[in-house]
Design a protein around this motif. Structure first.
Motif, short mmCIF file in Angstrom:
data_model
loop_
_atom_site.label_atom_id
_atom_site.label_comp_id
_atom_site.label_asym_id
_atom_site.label_seq_id
_atom_site.Cartn_x
_atom_site.Cartn_y
_atom_site.Cartn_z
N CYS A 168 11.95 -18.67 14.26
CA CYS A 168 12.03 -20.09 14.60
C CYS A 168 10.61 -20.51 14.92
O CYS A 168 10.07 -20.13 15.96
CB CYS A 168 12.96 -20.31 15.79
SG CYS A 168 13.07 -22.03 16.32
N ASP A 169 10.00 -21.27 14.01
CA ASP A 169 8.58 -21.54 14.14
C ASP A 169 8.25 -22.91 13.54
O ASP A 169 9.06 -23.51 12.82
CB ASP A 169 7.77 -20.45 13.44
CG ASP A 169 6.33 -20.39 13.91
OD1 ASP A 169 6.05 -20.86 15.05
OD2 ASP A 169 5.47 -19.88 13.17
N LEU A 170 7.03 -23.37 13.81
CA LEU A 170 6.57 -24.64 13.26
C LEU A 170 6.29 -24.51 11.77
O LEU A 170 5.75 -23.51 11.31
CB LEU A 170 5.29 -25.10 13.97
CG LEU A 170 5.42 -25.47 15.46
CD1 LEU A 170 4.08 -25.91 15.99
CD2 LEU A 170 6.47 -26.56 15.66
N VAL A 171 6.66 -25.55 11.04
CA VAL A 171 6.46 -25.59 9.60
C VAL A 171 5.81 -26.92 9.25
O VAL A 171 6.20 -27.96 9.76
CB VAL A 171 7.80 -25.46 8.84
CG1 VAL A 171 7.58 -25.56 7.33
CG2 VAL A 171 8.50 -24.16 9.18
N SER A 172 4.80 -26.85 8.38
CA SER A 172 4.22 -28.10 7.87
C SER A 172 4.47 -28.20 6.38
O SER A 172 5.20 -29.06 5.90
CB SER A 172 2.73 -28.19 8.21
OG SER A 172 2.05 -27.02 7.80
N THR A 173 3.88 -27.29 5.60
CA THR A 173 4.08 -27.31 4.15
C THR A 173 5.08 -26.27 3.66
O THR A 173 5.65 -26.41 2.59
CB THR A 173 2.75 -27.07 3.42
OG1 THR A 173 2.30 -25.73 3.69
CG2 THR A 173 1.69 -28.07 3.88
#
Length: 299
Positions: A168-173
């Motif tokens: 569970c982590d930050l995603v941008s692209t």
């Protein structure tokens, strides 16, 4: 000799929000004296100090009243508020204004071979994350049980080395996920940066500084989202031209020297102005169509 009270703002020392925050403050007219070696930066033309710290420290500094304001990602803010609430610490703040940078999403990702059949597929699994409180809230709201292992970096490798079933982590692209054989299956939180404030009433001298700064910040944000449109339009097609203009602003119509058939039309657009709209305007006989960025706005 009395020292003039100075408004104190916490911002990220380095990372994805640091550069955008500095650009914002400079566009607001603040003259910053920032040094990589110093955690406290002084604004030379306003009584404001900038405290440069880790992102995760910003919510607490504002909630505890060490800083009057903070610029932080909503993901970090919400995680800190949930954790402090759990620990029965002060967790109150006021979100003064949302900012249009720092966009990202907090997502659950699983190995590409995982057969995802919906949220219930995640029940009983173990996740590597930096955001356990947001993950737990998502699990509770969806009626599932999850475990987590807390990691502050390299979260993507956890499934590969057997630390977890997913992350569970930050995603941008999504490129980092793909490079590590992972696929995004659920977005649990969407985030941008926000300006937050300690809920305590500011002393009058600090409130006066904030009353000057806040309209500038809001003006920069509004300008960034807006465009200034100018064109020449046939006078007899003015109603049709006005109907094509994006946004809710009423266009300004001005006469053109030496032309009885054309008028100049100016408008500030807060919505996207598409090529197709320009082509429709052209088909109505409009010309000299200009779409320009706006640096600052007020009022």
């Amino acid at each position: 000799m009395t020292t003039e009270p100075r408004l104190r703002i916490a911002m990220q020392k380095s990372g994805r929000l640091s550069e955008d925050t500095q650009k914002l403050l400079k566009r607001c007219g603040l003259k910053l004296n920032v040094s990589d070696r110093r955690l406290l930066a002084h604004v030379s033309n306003m009584p404001i100090d900038i405290m440069r710290v880790r992102s995760s420290d910003i919510p607490g500094l504002v909630m505890d009243g060490v800083c009057d304001l903070g610029i932080v990602g909503d993901n970090t803010l919400e995680e800190a508020a949930l954790e402090r609430q759990l620990m029965e610490q002060s967790h109150s703040y006021v979100k003064t204004t949302g900012l249009n940078f720092g966009g990202c999403r907090l997502s659950i990702a699983m190995p590409e071979e995982f057969n995802y059949q919906g949220i219930k597929s995640l029940d009983g699994l173990r996740f590597a994350t930096t955001y356990p409180q947001l993950l737990n809230r998502f699990a509770r709201n969806n009626g599932i049980n999850v475990e987590f292992c807390l990691l502050k970096g390299s979260v993507e490798v956890a499934p590969r080395v057997g630390l977890s079933d997913g992350i569970c982590d930050l995603v941008s692209t999504g490129a980092t996920l793909e490079a590590n054989g992972l696929k995004e299956v659920e977005v649990i939180f969407k985030s941008t940066a926000s300006l937050i404030q300690n809920p305590a009433v500011l002393e009058p001298s600090k409130q006066k500084i904030l009353d000057t700064l806040l309209p500038r910040i809001q003006g920069v944000m509004k300008a960034k989202e807006s465009k200034y449109i100018m064109l020449h339009a046939p006078k007899d097609k003015l109603a049709q031209v006005s109907a094509l203009m994006p946004g809710k602003e009423t266009p300004t119509v001005l006469p053109l020297a030496g032309r009885e058939d054309l008028v100049a039309v100016h408008v500030v657009a807060t919505e996207t102005f598409f090529w197709e709209t320009m082509e429709e305007l052209k088909s109505l006989g409009c010309d000299s169509i200009l779409v320009m960025p706006i640096e600052k706005m007020m009022g």
